[in-house]
Design a protein around this motif. Structure first.
Motif, PDB file in Angstrom:
ATOM      1  N   HIS A 175       0.104  45.346  12.878  1.00 59.26           N
ATOM      2  CA  HIS A 175      -0.874  46.126  13.498  1.00 59.26           C
ATOM      3  C   HIS A 175      -2.040  46.429  12.288  1.00 59.26           C
ATOM      4  O   HIS A 175      -3.266  46.923  12.447  1.00 59.26           O
ATOM      5  N   ALA A 176      -2.046  45.719  11.268  1.00 57.74           N
ATOM      6  CA  ALA A 176      -2.927  45.557  10.359  1.00 57.74           C
ATOM      7  C   ALA A 176      -4.464  45.332  10.674  1.00 57.74           C
ATOM      8  O   ALA A 176      -4.468  44.280  11.303  1.00 57.74           O
ATOM      9  N   GLY A 177      -5.495  45.881   9.962  1.00 56.53           N
ATOM     10  CA  GLY A 177      -6.820  45.575  10.555  1.00 56.53           C
ATOM     11  C   GLY A 177      -7.437  44.647   9.163  1.00 56.53           C
ATOM     12  O   GLY A 177      -6.774  44.763   8.235  1.00 56.53           O
ATOM     13  N   LYS A 178      -8.569  44.407   9.555  1.00 52.48           N
ATOM     14  CA  LYS A 178      -9.121  43.366   8.522  1.00 52.48           C
ATOM     15  C   LYS A 178      -9.623  44.192   7.186  1.00 52.48           C
ATOM     16  O   LYS A 178      -9.498  43.687   6.068  1.00 52.48           O
ATOM     17  N   HIS A 179      -9.951  45.424   7.535  1.00 52.82           N
ATOM     18  CA  HIS A 179     -10.210  46.411   6.234  1.00 52.82           C
ATOM     19  C   HIS A 179      -9.170  46.495   5.563  1.00 52.82           C
ATOM     20  O   HIS A 179      -9.227  46.639   4.194  1.00 52.82           O
ATOM     21  N   ALA A 180      -7.711  46.819   5.809  1.00 53.59           N
ATOM     22  CA  ALA A 180      -6.774  47.233   5.308  1.00 53.59           C
ATOM     23  C   ALA A 180      -6.270  45.890   4.274  1.00 53.59           C
ATOM     24  O   ALA A 180      -5.714  45.797   3.186  1.00 53.59           O
ATOM     25  N   VAL A 181      -6.380  44.534   4.923  1.00 51.11           N
ATOM     26  CA  VAL A 181      -6.039  43.435   4.155  1.00 51.11           C
ATOM     27  C   VAL A 181      -6.953  43.241   3.095  1.00 51.11           C
ATOM     28  O   VAL A 181      -6.708  42.907   1.942  1.00 51.11           O
ATOM     29  N   GLN A 182      -8.406  43.361   3.367  1.00 54.82           N
ATOM     30  CA  GLN A 182      -9.501  43.313   2.528  1.00 54.82           C
ATOM     31  C   GLN A 182      -9.254  44.270   1.077  1.00 54.82           C
ATOM     32  O   GLN A 182      -9.153  43.664   0.193  1.00 54.82           O
TER      33      GLN A 182
END
Length: 503
Positions: A321-328
């Motif tokens: 469920h991770a989004g782009k902001h979390a990975v970045q």
């Protein structure tokens, strides 16, 4: 709730009555010191008459010179009271069954006899110059008129505080409110409550009792205790302070630390979703949530309770469920810069791994990012060369680790409670000059069947600055998998430390 609520902890008494839990005297002393550091007002150290060991541990705690009041439990019997007095406690908590079902079927006494025994016990305690708490055991199933009569009688005998115990955990919050309210109208001394968690509402019942006039609440660390346990210390305290605005003497920044100590000594592990002290209490995975939290923490956290208030840390967890902001954000924390296209590909691969049911570790993120960027990331400060473990029924498990640390060969050996513990301690000893780490998480999962099963070890380590890194490794040898995962995590942690020091 504009008032002060004192906290009575019974982890070492009712908590130790948890089926399967047995604490050593040394462990009890360490927990007592920790609870004193936490700011507990009264500590019920044990039930001295129950065993010689319990008597000695209560005596040791009473002689430790702690700030808190040390209390011992005793029935309304002279031999119990004398044994408590022999330990040198500050307070004696004496009790007797008052409900018809317990009075008739267990102690087989009349109401008049129980009343006399209660008053005599309180007077005996006060004649010896010790504080006294009186409990009408099974108060919540006791006729209210008789309950009030016995509480007024012990008050007249000099009792310092009365306890209203929900011994079998059958109260609802509204009924608890009305009961404590009714009792508080009849007596002048402070009221304490002891709620059991048979229906999962011990905390709610305790809070309603405080609303109704109780000024002290009994709790246990992690909510351990008889059957389904007692009111949870962390939950009661944080509800009182953050939701009700009440005051306590608890130093809340030590709540997680205290929970972990009791978890370790009792062997009762808290589910990840345990409020306040659980691993996931301040963890976020959903893309919507992580984006909000990274912008402003209050968007998807209570706000009136922060992770720092309870000694915790906020975690951004990568998963399906991770989004782009979390990975970045996770990449930036590791000092890894990407283009938008590379970031999109990393996010896609992380989700693909998670969709297969795998838990994403920091090591996975590094491996995916290295592949997408087409280059090595970070450095191997530690390179394992050899691992030897010696264990038998006649010797203490011992591990020897040989590795290249920096540019030099290093060898370390250590002992432990088992081969994995010994190996982990040897690695920690070896890298002490670079960083000190403690194990935050350790999990073993068999991923194949049979006697030669392949096991995957997931390990989380934390350095002295509070940075946490997770990694996993698989092997048919659990010790090898543990050391491989540990060294991978430490290498990533050391890279983060270098980055941190450059900023």
């Amino acid at each position: 709730m504009n008032k002060k609520i004192t906290i009575f902890d019974t982890t070492l008494r009712d908590g130790e009555q948890t089926p399967g839990v047995s604490l050593t005297n040394d462990q009890k002393l360490k927990i007592a010191r920790q609870l004193d550091k936490l700011g507990i007002d009264v500590l019920e150290a044990g039930f001295p008459i129950s065993s010689e060991g319990d008597k000695q541990s209560v005596k040791a705690i009473a002689n430790e010179g702690l700030r808190l009041d040390v209390c011992g439990l005793a029935r309304v019997l002279t031999k119990d009271l004398d044994t408590c007095l022999d330990t040198g406690v500050d307070m004696i908590h004496t009790f007797v069954s008052t409900s018809d079902i317990q009075r008739i079927h267990t102690i087989k006494k009349s109401k008049e006899e129980v009343l006399t025994m209660a008053v005599d016990a309180v007077q005996y305690i006060k004649d010896h110059g010790v504080k006294c708490m009186f409990s009408a055991m099974d108060a919540t199933r006791t006729d209210l008129d008789y309950l009030t009569q016995i509480y007024k009688a012990v008050e007249g005998a000099g009792c310092d505080i009365i306890n209203v115990p929900d011994t079998v955990g059958i109260m609802s919050p509204s009924r608890m409110y009305h009961l404590v309210g009714a009792v508080s109208k009849e007596i002048r001394i402070p009221i304490d409550v002891h709620c059991h968690n048979d229906f999962g509402i011990a905390v709610a019942n305790s809070l309603m009792a405080a609303e109704a006039g109780a000024s002290q609440i009994q709790v246990t660390v992690n909510g351990i205790g008889e059957r389904a346990g007692n009111a949870n210390l962390a939950e009661v305290v944080m509800c009182l302070q953050s939701i009700y605005g009440a005051k306590t003497n608890i130093n809340t920044e030590y709540l997680l630390e205290t929970s972990k100590m009791v978890e370790k000594y009792t062997g009762i592990h808290m589910p990840p979703n345990t409020p306040i002290v659980g691993e996931n209490a301040f963890a976020h995975e959903s893309g919507i949530h992580t984006h909000g939290v990274l912008t402003k923490a209050d968007t998807f956290e209570p706000g009136i309770m922060t992770p720092e208030m309870v000694g915790h840390k906020r975690r951004i967890v990568l998963g399906k469920h991770a989004g782009k902001h979390a990975v970045q954000k996770s990449l930036e924390d590791a000092g890894i810069q990407t283009t938008d296209e590379q970031l999109d590909e990393i996010v896609r691969r992380i989700k693909a791994i998670a969709d297969k049911g795998k838990r994403i570790c920091d090591a996975d993120l590094h491996a995916v990012a290295a592949d997408v960027l087409g280059r090595n990331l970070g450095s191997e400060t530690i390179k394992l060369k050899e691992l030897s473990v010696m264990t038998s029924n006649l010797t203490t498990p011992t591990a020897v680790v040989r590795a290249i640390v920096g540019d030099e060969e290093a060898v370390a050996s250590n002992i432990g409670t088992g081969p994995v513990d010994a190996a982990v301690k040897a690695v920690q000893q070896m890298i002490a000059g670079y960083t000190k780490v403690k194990i935050r998480d350790f999990r073993i999962e068999a991923i194949t069947g049979g006697a030669d099963a392949l096991a995957e070890v997931t390990i989380g380590v934390e350095d002295e600055d509070g940075r946490v890194v997770t990694a996993h490794a698989a092997s048919t040898d659990i010790v090898t998998a543990s050391v491989d995962a540990l060294i991978t995590a430490i290498n990533i942690l050391l890279d983060k430390k270098k980055l941190w020091n450059m900023q």
